[in-house]
Write a protein that holds these residues in place. Structure first.
Motif, PDB file in Angstrom:
ATOM      1  N   VAL A   1       0.720  -1.238   0.072  1.00  0.00           N
ATOM      2  CA  VAL A   1      -0.042   0.009   0.035  1.00  0.00           C
ATOM      3  C   VAL A   1       1.067   1.391   0.142  1.00  0.00           C
ATOM      4  N   ASP A   2       1.958   1.352   0.706  1.00  0.00           N
ATOM      5  CA  ASP A   2       2.924   2.598   0.860  1.00  0.00           C
ATOM      6  C   ASP A   2       3.464   2.892  -0.364  1.00  0.00           C
ATOM      7  N   LYS A   3       3.775   1.907  -1.339  1.00  0.00           N
ATOM      8  CA  LYS A   3       4.351   1.984  -2.687  1.00  0.00           C
ATOM      9  C   LYS A   3       3.154   2.561  -3.683  1.00  0.00           C
ATOM     10  N   TRP A   4       2.132   1.888  -3.250  1.00  0.00           N
ATOM     11  CA  TRP A   4       0.940   2.357  -4.350  1.00  0.00           C
ATOM     12  C   TRP A   4       0.574   3.859  -4.353  1.00  0.00           C
ATOM     13  N   PHE A   5       0.336   4.108  -2.953  1.00  0.00           N
ATOM     14  CA  PHE A   5      -0.239   5.574  -2.693  1.00  0.00           C
ATOM     15  C   PHE A   5       0.844   6.447  -2.002  1.00  0.00           C
TER      16      PHE A   5
ATOM     17  N   ILE B   1      -3.463  15.501   0.897  1.00  0.00           N
ATOM     18  CA  ILE B   1      -4.445  16.038   1.872  1.00  0.00           C
ATOM     19  C   ILE B   1      -3.786  15.596   3.169  1.00  0.00           C
ATOM     20  N   GLY B   2      -3.475  16.463   4.091  1.00  0.00           N
ATOM     21  CA  GLY B   2      -2.713  16.218   5.252  1.00  0.00           C
ATOM     22  C   GLY B   2      -3.943  16.317   6.682  1.00  0.00           C
ATOM     23  N   ASN B   3      -4.905  16.682   6.380  1.00  0.00           N
ATOM     24  CA  ASN B   3      -6.165  16.963   7.422  1.00  0.00           C
ATOM     25  C   ASN B   3      -7.364  16.515   6.881  1.00  0.00           C
ATOM     26  N   SER B   4      -7.889  15.525   7.573  1.00  0.00           N
ATOM     27  CA  SER B   4      -9.193  14.806   7.282  1.00  0.00           C
ATOM     28  C   SER B   4     -10.378  15.709   6.891  1.00  0.00           C
ATOM     29  N   ASP B   5     -10.364  16.698   7.662  1.00  0.00           N
ATOM     30  CA  ASP B   5     -11.303  18.006   7.569  1.00  0.00           C
ATOM     31  C   ASP B   5     -11.385  18.550   5.988  1.00  0.00           C
ATOM     32  N   ASP B   6     -10.410  18.277   5.425  1.00  0.00           N
ATOM     33  CA  ASP B   6     -10.250  18.887   3.970  1.00  0.00           C
ATOM     34  C   ASP B   6     -10.744  18.077   2.814  1.00  0.00           C
ATOM     35  N   ILE B   7     -11.215  16.999   3.277  1.00  0.00           N
ATOM     36  CA  ILE B   7     -11.744  16.161   2.134  1.00  0.00           C
ATOM     37  C   ILE B   7     -13.319  16.516   1.450  1.00  0.00           C
ATOM     38  N   SER B   8     -13.250  16.228   0.287  1.00  0.00           N
ATOM     39  CA  SER B   8     -14.651  16.527  -0.232  1.00  0.00           C
ATOM     40  C   SER B   8     -15.709  15.584   0.179  1.00  0.00           C
ATOM     41  N   TYR B   9     -17.031  15.900  -0.172  1.00  0.00           N
ATOM     42  CA  TYR B   9     -18.223  14.971   0.213  1.00  0.00           C
ATOM     43  C   TYR B   9     -17.959  13.766  -0.603  1.00  0.00           C
ATOM     44  N   LYS B  10     -17.517  13.962  -2.025  1.00  0.00           N
ATOM     45  CA  LYS B  10     -17.273  12.955  -3.079  1.00  0.00           C
ATOM     46  C   LYS B  10     -16.496  11.851  -2.501  1.00  0.00           C
ATOM     47  N   GLN B  11     -15.064  12.496  -1.938  1.00  0.00           N
ATOM     48  CA  GLN B  11     -14.287  11.534  -1.305  1.00  0.00           C
ATOM     49  C   GLN B  11     -14.797  10.919   0.029  1.00  0.00           C
ATOM     50  N   ALA B  12     -15.265  11.613   0.624  1.00  0.00           N
ATOM     51  CA  ALA B  12     -15.871  10.967   2.056  1.00  0.00           C
ATOM     52  C   ALA B  12     -16.963   9.573   1.481  1.00  0.00           C
ATOM     53  N   PHE B  13     -17.606  10.000   0.367  1.00  0.00           N
ATOM     54  CA  PHE B  13     -18.629   8.684  -0.308  1.00  0.00           C
ATOM     55  C   PHE B  13     -17.886   7.632  -0.646  1.00  0.00           C
TER      56      PHE B  13
ATOM     57  N   ILE C   1      -8.788   3.097   5.806  1.00  0.00           N
ATOM     58  CA  ILE C   1      -7.600   3.786   5.703  1.00  0.00           C
ATOM     59  C   ILE C   1      -7.073   3.682   4.336  1.00  0.00           C
ATOM     60  N   VAL C   2      -7.189   2.437   3.578  1.00  0.00           N
ATOM     61  CA  VAL C   2      -6.732   2.495   2.182  1.00  0.00           C
ATOM     62  C   VAL C   2      -7.655   3.187   1.507  1.00  0.00           C
ATOM     63  N   GLY C   3      -8.820   3.218   1.679  1.00  0.00           N
ATOM     64  CA  GLY C   3      -9.701   4.068   0.996  1.00  0.00           C
ATOM     65  C   GLY C   3      -9.320   5.676   0.842  1.00  0.00           C
ATOM     66  N   GLY C   4      -8.965   5.916   2.329  1.00  0.00           N
ATOM     67  CA  GLY C   4      -8.366   7.274   2.519  1.00  0.00           C
ATOM     68  C   GLY C   4      -7.412   7.459   1.531  1.00  0.00           C
ATOM     69  N   MET C   5      -6.341   6.732   1.536  1.00  0.00           N
ATOM     70  CA  MET C   5      -5.059   6.898   0.713  1.00  0.00           C
ATOM     71  C   MET C   5      -5.462   6.976  -0.818  1.00  0.00           C
ATOM     72  N   THR C   6      -6.652   6.193  -1.132  1.00  0.00           N
ATOM     73  CA  THR C   6      -6.436   6.281  -2.544  1.00  0.00           C
ATOM     74  C   THR C   6      -7.121   7.675  -3.074  1.00  0.00           C
ATOM     75  N   GLN C   7      -7.756   8.298  -2.077  1.00  0.00           N
ATOM     76  CA  GLN C   7      -8.388   9.704  -2.304  1.00  0.00           C
ATOM     77  C   GLN C   7      -7.228  10.894  -1.969  1.00  0.00           C
ATOM     78  N   SER C   8      -6.108  10.447  -1.941  1.00  0.00           N
ATOM     79  CA  SER C   8      -4.908  11.451  -1.649  1.00  0.00           C
ATOM     80  C   SER C   8      -4.550  11.752  -0.417  1.00  0.00           C
ATOM     81  N   LEU C   9      -5.404  11.143   0.832  1.00  0.00           N
ATOM     82  CA  LEU C   9      -5.031  11.510   2.026  1.00  0.00           C
ATOM     83  C   LEU C   9      -3.707  11.011   2.512  1.00  0.00           C
ATOM     84  N   THR C  10      -3.010  11.491   3.413  1.00  0.00           N
ATOM     85  CA  THR C  10      -1.649  11.070   4.173  1.00  0.00           C
ATOM     86  C   THR C  10      -2.337   9.949   4.864  1.00  0.00           C
ATOM     87  N   ARG C  11      -1.103   9.122   5.342  1.00  0.00           N
ATOM     88  CA  ARG C  11      -1.502   8.156   6.191  1.00  0.00           C
ATOM     89  C   ARG C  11      -2.238   8.446   7.439  1.00  0.00           C
TER      90      ARG C  11
END
Length: 264
Positions: free
Chosen positions: A117-121, A126-138, A159-169
């Protein structure tokens, strides 16, 4: 259930619920090694002690829950897919829960995925989970649906889902913690309702066991969350991947050796 067994299960729950290692798999091993029978109260206990772990998130991140309603809206959006599929596929999921082998296999499969996973993403934005969009949350909510398969791990899938949406670990892990609250609260309420609807009545000792379980789970979960964030930020998922593989193979080994494992 003895007080010792209650404390052990609460420690297992607190340690594993928010880590990408599958609390279900660990509960299987714990109950099997302690020779516990899957009574209605034991099944209820392993779900309701999640309330203590939920409280640990509220305590550690209490400031997040007072910032804006937008925070709650995003959690609600992310919770929709798993809530709908969970109700629609309830019988199918119950059938899967009867197979410890399924849990073991998914632990191993998930472990292998975490090794890479760490190599794939590796380019988070995005370093703060508050900054995700509604689409990313969905979208993250759809990844959570994978956790309907026993042994997958709700934490790992979100967590992997979040990383696919460009969130930091770290950001992905924190959003996973927050998303656990409505899902685990809902599961606890449903389980308690069914328990009472079936005519079961709590004894004084059972109430004490639930209180102790939730207190222990709360304390252990706080330690686990703080440690997990630190390890995840510094080292990534590889160690958790290998650990899952070992646990999955352990369950398979117990099954092959003739142990009758019950998923509580």
């Amino acid at each position: 259930m003895t007080y010792f067994q209650a404390i052990v299960l609460a420690i297992i729950e607190g340690l594993t619920e928010f880590l990408p290692v599958s609390s279900t798999g660990h509960i299987i091993i714990g109950t099997a090694l302690m020779g516990m029978e899957p009574s209605p109260f034991v099944k209820l206990f392993t779900i309701v002690i999640q309330l203590g772990t939920i409280l640990s998130v509220l305590v550690l991140y209490y400031r997040r829950f007072f910032r804006s309603l937008d925070f709650y809206y995003k959690l609600a959006v992310a919770a929709i897919p798993a809530s709908i599929l969970g109700l629609a596929l309830n019988d199918f999921i119950d059938a899967l829960l009867e197979s410890p082998l399924m849990v073991a296999v998914m632990l191993v499969v998930g472990g292998i995925i975490l090794l890479f996973v760490d190599k794939w993403f590796n380019r988070p934005q995005i370093g703060n989970s508050d900054d995700i969009s509604y689409k990313q949350a969905f979208i993250i909510g759809w990844y959570q649906c994978l956790a309907l398969i026993p042994g997958t791990s709700r934490s790992a899938s979100t967590i992997v889902g979040g990383m696919t949406q460009s969130l930091t670990r770290k950001a992905a892990a924190e959003f996973s913690f927050f998303l656990a609250i409505p899902m685990m609260l809902g599961a606890s309420v449903v389980k308690l309702y069914k328990f009472l609807k079936e005519g079961h009545v709590f004894t004084g000792e059972e109430i004490n066991l639930l209180i102790i379980g939730n207190v222990v789970g709360f304390i252990v979960a706080i330690i686990a969350i703080k440690s997990f964030i630190s390890v995840l930020t510094k080292y990534g998922f590889k160690a958790f991947g290998w650990y899952r593989i070992i646990v999955g193979l352990t369950i398979i080994g117990l099954l092959l050796s003739g142990h009758s494992l019950e998923i509580i």
